[in-house]
Design a protein around this motif. Structure first.
Motif, PDB file in Angstrom:
ATOM      1  N   MET A 191      -6.252 -35.306   4.181  1.00  0.00           N
ATOM      2  CA  MET A 191      -5.915 -34.426   3.406  1.00  0.00           C
ATOM      3  C   MET A 191      -4.663 -33.798   3.149  1.00  0.00           C
ATOM      4  N   THR A 192      -3.614 -34.101   2.168  1.00  0.00           N
ATOM      5  CA  THR A 192      -2.329 -33.554   2.165  1.00  0.00           C
ATOM      6  C   THR A 192      -2.281 -32.261   0.996  1.00  0.00           C
ATOM      7  N   THR A 193      -1.779 -31.211   1.453  1.00  0.00           N
ATOM      8  CA  THR A 193      -1.783 -30.027   0.656  1.00  0.00           C
ATOM      9  C   THR A 193      -0.504 -29.921  -0.039  1.00  0.00           C
ATOM     10  N   LEU A 194      -0.345 -29.715  -1.206  1.00  0.00           N
ATOM     11  CA  LEU A 194       0.894 -29.404  -1.920  1.00  0.00           C
ATOM     12  C   LEU A 194       0.744 -28.150  -2.700  1.00  0.00           C
ATOM     13  N   LEU A 195       1.884 -27.206  -2.425  1.00  0.00           N
ATOM     14  CA  LEU A 195       2.227 -25.972  -3.026  1.00  0.00           C
ATOM     15  C   LEU A 195       3.166 -26.116  -3.941  1.00  0.00           C
ATOM     16  N   LEU A 196       2.853 -25.903  -5.343  1.00  0.00           N
ATOM     17  CA  LEU A 196       3.752 -25.962  -6.597  1.00  0.00           C
ATOM     18  C   LEU A 196       4.304 -24.416  -6.761  1.00  0.00           C
ATOM     19  N   LEU A 197       5.736 -24.362  -6.587  1.00  0.00           N
ATOM     20  CA  LEU A 197       6.282 -23.125  -7.108  1.00  0.00           C
ATOM     21  C   LEU A 197       6.942 -23.017  -7.964  1.00  0.00           C
ATOM     22  N   ARG A 198       6.690 -22.359  -9.381  1.00  0.00           N
ATOM     23  CA  ARG A 198       7.694 -22.277 -10.216  1.00  0.00           C
ATOM     24  C   ARG A 198       8.745 -21.674 -10.030  1.00  0.00           C
ATOM     25  N   HIS A 199       9.950 -21.624 -10.487  1.00  0.00           N
ATOM     26  CA  HIS A 199      11.133 -20.938 -10.200  1.00  0.00           C
ATOM     27  C   HIS A 199      11.036 -19.261 -10.697  1.00  0.00           C
ATOM     28  N   GLY A 200      11.770 -18.429 -10.280  1.00  0.00           N
ATOM     29  CA  GLY A 200      11.673 -17.032 -10.852  1.00  0.00           C
ATOM     30  C   GLY A 200      12.336 -17.084 -12.197  1.00  0.00           C
ATOM     31  N   LEU A 201      12.171 -15.831 -12.901  1.00  0.00           N
ATOM     32  CA  LEU A 201      12.780 -15.612 -13.833  1.00  0.00           C
ATOM     33  C   LEU A 201      14.467 -15.796 -13.846  1.00  0.00           C
ATOM     34  N   THR A 202      14.762 -16.050 -15.251  1.00  0.00           N
ATOM     35  CA  THR A 202      16.124 -16.111 -15.162  1.00  0.00           C
ATOM     36  C   THR A 202      16.343 -15.382 -16.779  1.00  0.00           C
ATOM     37  N   ARG A 255       4.366 -40.264   2.353  1.00  0.00           N
ATOM     38  CA  ARG A 255       5.667 -40.128   3.210  1.00  0.00           C
ATOM     39  C   ARG A 255       5.154 -39.154   4.341  1.00  0.00           C
ATOM     40  N   LEU A 256       4.651 -37.852   4.056  1.00  0.00           N
ATOM     41  CA  LEU A 256       4.250 -36.834   4.842  1.00  0.00           C
ATOM     42  C   LEU A 256       2.941 -37.027   5.786  1.00  0.00           C
ATOM     43  N   GLY A 257       1.919 -37.608   4.951  1.00  0.00           N
ATOM     44  CA  GLY A 257       0.781 -38.203   5.788  1.00  0.00           C
ATOM     45  C   GLY A 257      -0.451 -36.888   5.338  1.00  0.00           C
ATOM     46  N   GLU A 258      -1.485 -37.418   5.811  1.00  0.00           N
ATOM     47  CA  GLU A 258      -2.504 -36.887   5.262  1.00  0.00           C
ATOM     48  C   GLU A 258      -2.855 -35.149   5.935  1.00  0.00           C
ATOM     49  N   ARG A 259      -2.152 -34.954   6.885  1.00  0.00           N
ATOM     50  CA  ARG A 259      -2.346 -33.751   7.535  1.00  0.00           C
ATOM     51  C   ARG A 259      -1.155 -32.637   7.086  1.00  0.00           C
ATOM     52  N   ALA A 260      -0.293 -33.158   6.292  1.00  0.00           N
ATOM     53  CA  ALA A 260       0.784 -32.315   5.863  1.00  0.00           C
ATOM     54  C   ALA A 260       0.495 -31.308   4.987  1.00  0.00           C
TER      55      ALA A 260
END
Length: 226
Positions: free
Chosen positions: A1-12, A134-139
């Motif tokens: 399982m690969t866990t991806l955290l998606l962060l949207r940029h802050g306000l401009t 590239r990072l693998g299933e435990r990343a």
């Protein structure tokens, strides 16, 4: 399982009223810097195998509080190239005939002089697949990107046609978590922020009729409810 955290940029200063796109020199304002600091505090106990960012300034500044020695830039997570729409007010763009295509049939939307939303989705999803391999299933890794890019990745994870991606909301400074397993992705968290305020309802037309524009999605992602 690969866990991806998606962060949207802050306000401009441009987020919300103006479609900043790939215009250079768009930096976080005081609100955006606070959102970046808050996100880093919320995620301080997470060990990231990689921190990846869009090349644009507002994303790179958003991940600065993470003190990421392993920060990597991936152009595939860059903002959509909005072409001739770049730098224009959303209120003016809503009068353009292409606006309805972007809202109702985004898979067919091509921004004048710029990129198609289908191309944005294809490059962003391909980038996620590459990083997962590239990072693998435990990343566990973090990607800082933009509203429409993140929405496209979420739509892919949910198995949604791109024409449905305008139903997804991703606020500035929000965190979205997707787990990729050998069989399917799982959306574990979406648009997670500390402020869960609801937006004000759109004003009614003077004649009391339905305000169609009130159902439009914020192209570029909008300024959120903060």
């Amino acid at each position: 399982m690969t866990t991806l955290l998606l962060l949207r940029h802050g306000l401009t200063p441009l987020t919300g009223p103006v479609l900043a796109g790939r215009a250079p020199g768009v930096h976080l304002d005081e609100r955006g810097r606070k959102q970046a600091a808050d996100a880093a505090e919320r995620l301080k106990d997470v060990r990231f195998d990689a921190v990846v960012s869009s090349p644009l300034e507002r994303c790179r500044e958003t991940v600065e509080p993470f003190s990421a020695e392993n920060l990597q830039i991936d152009d595939r997570f860059a903002e959509c190239d909005y072409g001739d729409w770049t730098g224009k007010k959303l209120g003016d763009l809503a009068k353009e005939p292409e606006w309805r295509v972007v809202q109702a049939h985004p898979s067919a939307a091509v921004f004048p002089g710029g990129e198609s939303l289908a191309a944005v989705s294809a490059r962003a999803v391909a980038a996620v697949r590459d990083w997962n391999a590239r990072l693998g299933e435990r990343a566990t890794y973090l990607v800082c990107s933009h509203g429409d890019v993140i929405k496209a990745i979420v739509a892919d994870a949910l198995g949604l046609h791109l024409d449905q991606f305008q139903r997804i909301n991703v606020d500035p400074g929000s965190v979205t978590v997707i787990e990729y397993t050998p069989i399917r992705p799982f959306l574990r968290r979406l648009n997670d922020t500390r402020n869960f305020g609801l937006p004000e309802p759109p004003p009614e037309h003077k004649d009391g009729g339905e305000n169609i524009a009130g159902s439009d999605a914020a192209v570029g992602g909008g300024a959120g409810t903060t």
